[in-house]
Design an enzyme around this catalytic site. Structure first.
Site, PDB file in Angstrom:
ATOM      1  N   ARG A 136     -12.749 -12.985   6.310  1.00 18.30           N
ATOM      2  CA  ARG A 136     -12.174 -13.766   7.953  1.00 18.30           C
ATOM      3  C   ARG A 136     -13.278 -14.706   8.493  1.00 18.30           C
ATOM      4  O   ARG A 136     -14.714 -14.555   8.814  1.00 18.30           O
ATOM      5  CB  ARG A 136     -12.737 -12.620   8.965  1.00 18.30           C
ATOM      6  CG  ARG A 136     -11.615 -11.242   8.093  1.00 18.30           C
ATOM      7  CD  ARG A 136      -9.820 -11.887   8.438  1.00 18.30           C
ATOM      8  NE  ARG A 136      -9.418 -11.020   8.686  1.00 18.30           N
ATOM      9  CZ  ARG A 136      -7.453 -10.762   8.492  1.00 18.30           C
ATOM     10  NH1 ARG A 136      -7.374 -12.285   8.984  1.00 18.30           N
ATOM     11  NH2 ARG A 136      -6.854 -10.431   8.245  1.00 18.30           N
ATOM     12  N   GLU A 175      -7.010 -19.879  30.027  1.00 15.69           N
ATOM     13  CA  GLU A 175      -6.965 -20.480  28.782  1.00 15.69           C
ATOM     14  C   GLU A 175      -6.003 -18.996  28.139  1.00 15.69           C
ATOM     15  O   GLU A 175      -7.166 -18.014  27.961  1.00 15.69           O
ATOM     16  CB  GLU A 175      -8.342 -20.403  28.011  1.00 15.69           C
ATOM     17  CG  GLU A 175      -8.735 -21.619  28.951  1.00 15.69           C
ATOM     18  CD  GLU A 175     -10.326 -21.947  28.160  1.00 15.69           C
ATOM     19  OE1 GLU A 175     -10.873 -20.843  27.521  1.00 15.69           O
ATOM     20  OE2 GLU A 175     -10.928 -23.206  29.135  1.00 15.69           O
ATOM     21  N   GLU A 217       3.875  -7.033   4.175  1.00 19.48           N
ATOM     22  CA  GLU A 217       3.421  -6.783   4.565  1.00 19.48           C
ATOM     23  C   GLU A 217       2.162  -6.335   3.672  1.00 19.48           C
ATOM     24  O   GLU A 217       1.568  -6.294   2.562  1.00 19.48           O
ATOM     25  CB  GLU A 217       2.276  -7.056   5.437  1.00 19.48           C
ATOM     26  CG  GLU A 217       3.060  -8.090   6.627  1.00 19.48           C
ATOM     27  CD  GLU A 217       2.350  -9.879   6.025  1.00 19.48           C
ATOM     28  OE1 GLU A 217       0.525  -9.473   5.505  1.00 19.48           O
ATOM     29  OE2 GLU A 217       2.052 -10.503   6.194  1.00 19.48           O
ATOM     30  N   GLU A 236      -0.648 -17.957  -0.200  1.00 27.77           N
ATOM     31  CA  GLU A 236      -1.607 -18.175  -0.863  1.00 27.77           C
ATOM     32  C   GLU A 236      -2.776 -18.915  -0.970  1.00 27.77           C
ATOM     33  O   GLU A 236      -3.641 -19.769  -1.817  1.00 27.77           O
ATOM     34  CB  GLU A 236      -0.841 -19.738  -1.332  1.00 27.77           C
ATOM     35  CG  GLU A 236      -0.672 -20.825  -0.325  1.00 27.77           C
ATOM     36  CD  GLU A 236       0.300 -22.058  -0.679  1.00 27.77           C
ATOM     37  OE1 GLU A 236       0.158 -23.017   0.238  1.00 27.77           O
ATOM     38  OE2 GLU A 236       1.563 -22.346  -1.088  1.00 27.77           O
TER      39      GLU A 236
END
Length: 179
Positions: free
Chosen positions: A64, A38, A92, A140
């Site tokens: 988070r 995976e 950033e 946003e």
């Protein structure tokens, strides 16, 4: 054949999102058996250690969802398609902190979770930062609060697990070793 190489026999795409893609590969193992892997595909990211003229480190605190809690981190974000890591780092820094710089020092890069993801994180130090005249709008859906901390204050937050991510601990170790 490379030592330990796993040859892909089949790939199945499971999900294509704006941040990651997930797929399952069927692979042939070095011993001839097969297995499933995976895998998360990620465009890569940057992290910046912004240091003020007073020697304090600028951090962002944000929620988070994957952790179901807020943690304190150095500013970071994902690469946009075709964007150089240095460009992403300045973008950033500006979006998350309101500071900018003309001088970045690349410290290195590392894979964040090589067991299942290909995300490569580039880490920069910016010790010549200045406040922008106007705040630049960030994502946003991102809500952050700035914190300016000394190295010692940040290390205390590691002990409290309020700083609890690898990139930020890597940054603090770099600063501690730099002395």
């Amino acid at each position: 054949m490379k030592k330990f190489e796993e040859k892909t026999i089949e790939t199945s795409s499971i999900y294509d999102g704006k941040v990651i893609s997930l797929r399952v590969d069927t692979v042939s193992l070095p011993d001839g058996n097969t297995s499933k892997r995976e895998l998360i595909k990620h465009p890569g990211a940057v992290a910046i250690i912004p240091i003020t003229k007073e020697g304090k480190i600028i951090f962002v605190e944000q929620y988070r969802k994957a952790l179901e809690k807020s943690i304190i981190e150095i500013p970071a974000g994902k690469l946009e398609p075709g964007e150089a890591p240095e460009v992403t780092a300045v973008r950033e820094l500006e979006e998350e902190t309101g500071y900018t710089t003309n001088k970045l020092k690349k410290l290195g890069s590392f894979y964040t979770s090589p067991g299942f993801a290909d995300e490569l994180l580039h880490v920069y130090e910016a010790d010549d930062i200045e406040l922008l005249p106007e705040r630049i709008a960030g994502d946003e859906d991102e809500f952050v609060e700035l914190m300016e901390l000394t190295l010692e204050e940040a290390e205390a937050l590691v002990a409290e697990e309020r700083i609890h991510d690898a990139k930020t601990m890597y940054a603090l170790l770099h600063l501690r070793l730099k002395g």
